[in-house]
Enzyme design. Structure first.
Site: not given
Ligand code: NAD
Ligand code: MG
Length: 361
Positions: A121, A142, A184, A226, A236, A240, A244, A247, A251, A265
């Site tokens: 939990r 999130k 972003e 943020k 949200e 918040r 978007n 987006h 999306h 993205h």
């Molecule tokens: P990711 O975590 O997949 O990283 C992108 C790629 O870069 C991966 O292949 C990873 O292995 C590589 N990588 C990461 N750090 C590295 C480094 N320092 N050196 C070399 N390679 C590296 O993708 P992302 O773009 O960081 O995140 C996307 C995700 O984030 C999505 O799933 C999205 O839904 C989520 N997201 C969440 C929120 C939230 O508020 N929780 C907000 C925005 C996005």
């Molecule tokens: Mg985004």
């Protein structure tokens, strides 16, 4: 080193941003670690290879540490990975005094955060973002995973105990990931910080311009936007939604292209921001000349219109299924001008017309 505090209704936590600050993790986390029984580092295969052992070595003098990895990529934000991680938590004997370290990009932050939110939990976790995009995902609480029928459909709000942003890790980040994350940052500037936007436009002409010492300043400013929004609206219920911006179409583009990496993205969000700005003009909500914005985004090699291989109807169908649409109504975040966003529900017929025009360029 730069520092910010994120305030939520019942918690506040620090964000540290600095070069090579992983080495300082024990000092920065200080008394937080004092009563912790164990640490589990969750990472992906790419990031673990680069920084997993390093973080383990740094934490080991303080508490027992183990590492578990999942394959890199969005595919790992799955029920199967989640189950694997919870099994590891149980097998490693993690208890409520244990701490999870999410070492990686947004995929790991969301997946490890959700594991921490739900194991027993809820146990504490620390975000250790290693992508630029993760400045967005590591703050705000999130967490979640995807379901085969939709992205981010399963999740929880669970704030981290701290965020350690070691910008030294960004040196290994591929260019396309820098560009994706930077979109972003631009978004944060558009919705809330016109001075920051102006500054970015003056200083960032190519992606190479963000890979300098200024990155820590950019990160701090963008995270501050943020943080302010999350403070006002943690769950949200209102503003918040402004996060978007870009987006709704973004999306839809990602979904229609099948998340197969054809469009990142950030690229999808950039095309979406331009469309939302044009829409703001068309609907008489804004009067500013958006061609300057379009030229800037174009010079950074972002797409500035929806690719024409996807029909407007197909994109709209994807928008209607988005979890942010309600009763099939499509909502857009529009801008009166930079720093003045508003939420707008748009008529489908008009949207088809405008989207088709947009695709004609
Ligand atoms: P990711 O975590 O997949 O990283 C992108 C790629 O870069 C991966 O292949 C990873 O292995 C590589 N990588 C990461 N750090 C590295 C480094 N320092 N050196 C070399 N390679 C590296 O993708 P992302 O773009 O960081 O995140 C996307 C995700 O984030 C999505 O799933 C999205 O839904 C989520 N997201 C969440 C929120 C939230 O508020 N929780 C907000 C925005 C996005
Ligand atoms: Mg985004």
């Amino acid at each position: 080193m730069k520092q910010l505090t994120i305030n939520t209704s019942n918690q506040s936590y620090p964000v540290y941003i600095g070069n090579n600050i992983l080495e300082e993790a024990p000092d920065l986390l200080g008394s937080f670690l004092d009563d912790k029984s164990k640490a589990l580092i969750i990472s992906d295969t790419n990031v673990s290879e680069l920084y997993g052992d390093k973080l383990k070595r740094i934490l080991e003098p303080i508490l027992p540490v183990s590492i578990i990895t999942v394959p890199n990529g969005e595919h790992s934000k799955s029920m199967a990975s989640y189950e694997k991680l919870l099994t590891a938590c149980i097998e490693q004997g993690l208890d409520r005094q244990s701490v999870i370290f999410a070492l990686g990009g947004g995929v790991i932050g969301d997946l490890a955060g959700f594991s921490a939110a739900t194991y027993m939990r809820g146990i504490p976790f620390v975000q250790v973002p290693t992508t630029l995009l993760a400045h967005d995902s590591s703050v705000g609480g999130k967490t979640g995973i995807n379901h085969p029928l939709g992205k981010n459909l399963i999740g929880a709000f669970h704030q981290p105990s701290a965020v350690l942003y070691d910008t030294g890790t960004l040196t290994t980040l591929p260019d396309e990931e820098w560009r994706s994350g930077f979109a972003e940052m631009i978004k944060h500037a558009y919705i809330q910080d016109p001075d920051f936007l102006h500054w970015l436009k003056e200083n960032v002409k190519t992606i190479a311009d963000i890979k300098t010492d200024k990155i820590r300043q950019f990160l701090k400013r963008s995270i501050a936007v943020k943080a302010e929004i999350v403070k006002e609206d943690e769950r949200e219920a209102g503003i918040r939604a402004f996060l978007n911006f870009g987006h709704t179409l973004g999306h839809a583009l990602e979904k229609t292209s099948g998340y197969d990496g054809q469009i990142t993205h950030g690229e999808a969000v950039a095309a979406g921001m331009v469309f939302a700005m044009r829409l703001s003009n068309e609907l008489g909500i804004s009067a500013w000349n958006v061609s300057e914005e379009i030229n800037w985004l174009k010079s950074l090699n972002y797409p500035v219109e929806a690719p024409s291989q996807y029909s407007a109807q197909k994109l709209i169908n994807a928008m209607k299924k988005d979890k942010k649409a309600s009763a099939g109504n499509i909502k857009f975040v529009l801008l009166k001008e930079p720093g003045r966003p508003l939420l707008y529900t748009i008529d489908e017929k008009l949207l088809i017309e405008l989207l088709t025009n947009d695709q004609r360029g």
